[in-house]
Design an enzyme around this catalytic site. Structure first.
Site, PDB file in Angstrom:
ATOM      1  N   SER A 127       2.168   3.094  -4.368  1.00  0.00           N
ATOM      2  CA  SER A 127       3.468   3.504  -3.858  1.00  0.00           C
ATOM      3  C   SER A 127       3.486   5.018  -3.628  1.00  0.00           C
ATOM      4  O   SER A 127       2.679   5.534  -2.855  1.00  0.00           O
ATOM      5  CB  SER A 127       4.561   3.026  -4.823  1.00  0.00           C
ATOM      6  OG  SER A 127       5.835   3.059  -4.224  1.00  0.00           O
ATOM      7  N   ASP A 181       7.013  -7.221   0.167  1.00  0.00           N
ATOM      8  CA  ASP A 181       7.399  -5.984  -0.516  1.00  0.00           C
ATOM      9  C   ASP A 181       8.860  -5.655  -0.195  1.00  0.00           C
ATOM     10  O   ASP A 181       9.231  -5.479   0.970  1.00  0.00           O
ATOM     11  CB  ASP A 181       6.476  -4.851  -0.068  1.00  0.00           C
ATOM     12  CG  ASP A 181       6.568  -3.628  -0.969  1.00  0.00           C
ATOM     13  OD1 ASP A 181       7.695  -3.262  -1.346  1.00  0.00           O
ATOM     14  OD2 ASP A 181       5.525  -3.035  -1.280  1.00  0.00           O
ATOM     15  N   HIS A 212       6.458  -5.806  -4.372  1.00  0.00           N
ATOM     16  CA  HIS A 212       6.001  -4.434  -4.624  1.00  0.00           C
ATOM     17  C   HIS A 212       5.276  -4.413  -5.964  1.00  0.00           C
ATOM     18  O   HIS A 212       5.814  -3.985  -6.991  1.00  0.00           O
ATOM     19  CB  HIS A 212       7.194  -3.482  -4.627  1.00  0.00           C
ATOM     20  CG  HIS A 212       6.811  -2.029  -4.511  1.00  0.00           C
ATOM     21  ND1 HIS A 212       6.193  -1.513  -3.396  1.00  0.00           N
ATOM     22  CD2 HIS A 212       6.965  -0.988  -5.375  1.00  0.00           C
ATOM     23  CE1 HIS A 212       5.993  -0.214  -3.561  1.00  0.00           C
ATOM     24  NE2 HIS A 212       6.449   0.120  -4.760  1.00  0.00           N
TER      25      HIS A 212
END
Length: 239
Positions: A127, A181, A212
């Site tokens: 991320s 996600d 995610h």
């Protein structure tokens, strides 16, 4: 495997380190995501088959704390501020991205000082951490072993052409993303992939039936990729 806090001069981020064998010859510097810390990816190391990899030092730094705009200014560990939830405009704070990239460069320099050359170092991140790994890795002035970018995107894309260092133009890039996600849309990550490929970068793309986060298939794919890039098979010819 041994776990220790990393030696941290005052200017260097505090980190957790895991060494898979004595006297590591290679390193993976792995940056966590927003609101997490360096412990977040400890379990991934345990899931790897260390016998398929060289003696490795995994370095998991802890991001500084800062207010994050999209979370109401709440102070948390973050590599940069996120100023908008709108993916059609710039979301990332440029000054924060640049500052975190410099801190990552400090971590690379520390590995150099401990005897690990840039060509034996992988920059990795999830991320926000993956965004910094991409940003710093493509601008780094010496050849790296690879860049591992998970559930992320390319930040400050309009600056890449002017700032990228040609020495890492052929460095392997592993990008992976969950098809469901809910934080960083799959399509947005695909647009970063397309931008990198259009610029001639070697992107190995994987996606998975998850949100995610990570799944075991992804961990196995990462292990295989690390085995490949750290074996020397991707090194440029010697001149």
């Amino acid at each position: 495997m041994s776990r220790t806090p990393a030696p941290a001069p005052s200017a260097t981020l505090p980190s957790l380190e895991i060494e898979t064998a004595p006297a590591p010859t290679h390193a993976v510097i792995w940056l966590h995501g927003l609101g997490a810390d360096g412990h977040d990816f400890e379990p991934v190391v345990e899931a790897f088959d260390a016998s398929r990899l060289p003696a490795l030092r995994f370095v998991f730094p802890h991001a500084p704390t800062r207010p994050v705009t999209i979370n109401g200014g709440y102070v948390m560990r973050a590599w940069y501020d996120i100023v908008s939830t709108d993916f059609s405009q710039r979301r990332e704070d440029p000054d924060g991205v640049i500052a975190s990239a410099r801190q990552l460069e400090d971590l690379i320099a520390r590995e150099n000082a401990r005897g690990i050359a840039d060509e034996n170092i992988v920059l990795a991140g999830f991320s926000q951490g993956g965004a910094i790994a991409l940003h710093a890795g493509l601008r780094h002035p010496r050849r790296l072993a690879g860049i591992l970018a998970l559930s992320t995107y390319l930040p400050l894309p309009d600056t890449l052409a002017a700032q990228a260092d040609p020495v890492n133009h052929a460095t392997p890039v592993f990008m992976a993303h969950g098809r469901h996600d809910e934080v960083i849309p799959h399509a947005f990550a695909l647009s970063s992939r397309a931008l990198l490929e259009s610029a001639g970068y070697r992107v190995e793309w994987h996606d998975y039936a998850c949100g995610h986060g990570m799944v075991m298939e992804e961990i196995q794919d990462i292990e295989h990729w690390l085995h490949t890039v750290l074996s020397g098979a991707n090194s440029p010819p010697q001149r």
